[in-house]
Design a protein around this motif. Structure first.
Motif, short mmCIF file in Angstrom:
data_model
loop_
_atom_site.label_atom_id
_atom_site.label_comp_id
_atom_site.label_asym_id
_atom_site.label_seq_id
_atom_site.Cartn_x
_atom_site.Cartn_y
_atom_site.Cartn_z
N MET A 75 43.75 -3.97 -26.29
CA MET A 75 44.48 -5.27 -26.99
C MET A 75 45.18 -4.84 -28.14
N GLN A 76 46.07 -5.90 -28.62
CA GLN A 76 47.09 -5.58 -29.59
C GLN A 76 46.28 -5.57 -30.94
N LYS A 77 46.89 -4.57 -31.97
CA LYS A 77 46.40 -4.66 -33.17
C LYS A 77 46.60 -6.01 -34.03
N LEU A 78 45.57 -6.30 -34.72
CA LEU A 78 45.83 -7.86 -35.38
C LEU A 78 45.86 -7.29 -36.95
N HIS A 79 46.50 -8.65 -37.59
CA HIS A 79 46.21 -8.39 -39.16
C HIS A 79 44.96 -8.87 -39.64
N PHE A 80 44.07 -8.23 -39.44
CA PHE A 80 42.49 -8.34 -39.96
C PHE A 80 42.03 -7.01 -40.05
N PRO A 81 41.08 -6.75 -40.91
CA PRO A 81 40.40 -5.45 -40.78
C PRO A 81 39.85 -4.97 -39.44
N THR A 82 39.59 -3.93 -39.28
CA THR A 82 38.97 -3.34 -38.25
C THR A 82 37.64 -3.54 -38.11
N TYR A 83 37.08 -4.17 -36.89
CA TYR A 83 35.70 -4.53 -36.46
C TYR A 83 35.45 -3.74 -35.38
N THR A 84 33.99 -3.55 -35.17
CA THR A 84 33.44 -3.08 -34.14
C THR A 84 33.02 -4.00 -33.18
N PHE A 85 33.48 -4.15 -31.94
CA PHE A 85 32.92 -5.36 -31.01
C PHE A 85 32.20 -4.61 -30.06
N ARG A 86 31.35 -5.37 -29.08
CA ARG A 86 30.71 -4.91 -27.90
C ARG A 86 31.59 -5.54 -26.81
N PHE A 87 31.83 -4.49 -25.91
CA PHE A 87 32.59 -4.98 -24.65
C PHE A 87 31.76 -4.79 -23.31
N LYS A 88 32.28 -5.19 -22.25
CA LYS A 88 31.52 -4.96 -20.86
C LYS A 88 32.65 -5.08 -19.81
N ASN A 89 32.61 -4.60 -18.79
CA ASN A 89 33.54 -5.17 -17.64
C ASN A 89 32.59 -5.78 -16.60
N SER A 90 33.01 -6.80 -15.98
CA SER A 90 32.23 -7.25 -14.83
C SER A 90 33.41 -7.87 -13.93
N GLU A 91 33.41 -7.88 -12.65
CA GLU A 91 34.22 -8.42 -11.65
C GLU A 91 35.38 -7.93 -12.20
N ASN A 92 35.86 -6.63 -12.47
CA ASN A 92 37.20 -6.17 -12.92
C ASN A 92 37.88 -6.97 -13.90
N LYS A 93 36.84 -7.59 -14.79
CA LYS A 93 37.34 -8.21 -16.11
C LYS A 93 36.81 -7.82 -17.39
N PRO A 94 37.62 -7.73 -18.55
CA PRO A 94 36.84 -7.12 -19.46
C PRO A 94 36.40 -8.48 -20.20
N TYR A 95 35.20 -8.27 -20.92
CA TYR A 95 34.34 -9.30 -21.65
C TYR A 95 34.26 -8.68 -23.05
N ILE A 96 34.04 -9.69 -24.03
CA ILE A 96 33.67 -9.27 -25.37
C ILE A 96 32.61 -10.15 -25.78
N PHE A 97 31.74 -9.52 -26.71
CA PHE A 97 30.37 -10.16 -27.04
C PHE A 97 30.84 -11.14 -28.15
N ASP A 98 30.45 -12.32 -28.30
CA ASP A 98 30.50 -13.32 -29.34
C ASP A 98 29.14 -13.50 -29.94
N GLU A 99 29.30 -13.06 -31.27
CA GLU A 99 27.94 -13.12 -31.97
C GLU A 99 27.40 -14.38 -32.36
N ILE A 100 28.35 -15.35 -32.21
CA ILE A 100 27.93 -16.76 -32.52
C ILE A 100 27.45 -17.32 -31.44
N ARG A 101 27.96 -17.29 -30.06
CA ARG A 101 27.70 -17.89 -28.98
C ARG A 101 26.47 -17.27 -28.13
N LYS A 102 26.17 -15.93 -28.63
CA LYS A 102 25.41 -14.97 -28.17
C LYS A 102 25.41 -14.61 -26.80
N LYS A 103 26.59 -14.34 -26.61
CA LYS A 103 27.04 -14.10 -24.93
C LYS A 103 28.37 -13.33 -24.78
#
Length: 148
Positions: A1-29
């Motif tokens: 993914m593209q570098k954005l104009h925000f500070p650098t953060y650590t995210f949780r990722f996973k792949n499922s059914e050949n799609k990348p996913y990112i963990f949303d801390e607010i929706r908790k999924k």
């Protein structure tokens, strides 16, 4: 993914059914990682880590009705009294922020009455303060940090 104009953060990722996913801390999924979601997750982390907004006051991707049409806002931050402090409209980095983007968030604000608006595509961020009595808005350099 593209570098954005925000500070650098650590995210949780996973792949499922050949799609990348990112963990949303607010929706908790894990949610599908699309370009707009990449911006939304950076913005959530920015609001929590840099602006010190409590997670308990942040809502992500909820439905609202405007003129009997169902719409979804990206991010809303509530005040402790339940009123709305901030609405954030996120766009994918390749989407140019223009008058249509501001019209969209202004329509949302007719229903939500937020004090502050933020529009971002991850590369450009725009902030405004709404003065309801004078019926005008003022662009700001940034949004304020959380105040108790």
């Amino acid at each position: 993914m593209q570098k954005l104009h925000f500070p650098t953060y650590t995210f949780r990722f996973k792949n499922s059914e050949n799609k990348p996913y990112i963990f949303d801390e607010i929706r908790k999924k894990f949610v599908v990682l699309q370009p707009e979601e990449w911006v939304r997750q950076h913005c959530v982390h920015y609001l929590i880590n840099e602006k010190k907004y409590p997670k308990s006051l942040i809502n992500v991707e909820k439905e609202l009705k405007i003129n009997n049409l169902k719409k979804r806002y990206d991010i809303v931050i509530f005040n402790s009294d339940g009123s709305i402090h901030l609405i954030v409209e996120c766009k994918a980095p390749k989407v140019t922020i223009n008058q249509n983007t501001f019209d969209q968030i202004a329509r949302y604000n007719l229903a939500l009455n937020a004090t502050y608006l933020m529009v971002t595509n991850g590369l450009n961020h725009y902030y405004c303060n709404i003065d309801f009595e004078e019926e005008r808005y003022q662009f700001l350099k940034d949004i304020p940090e959380y105040q108790l």
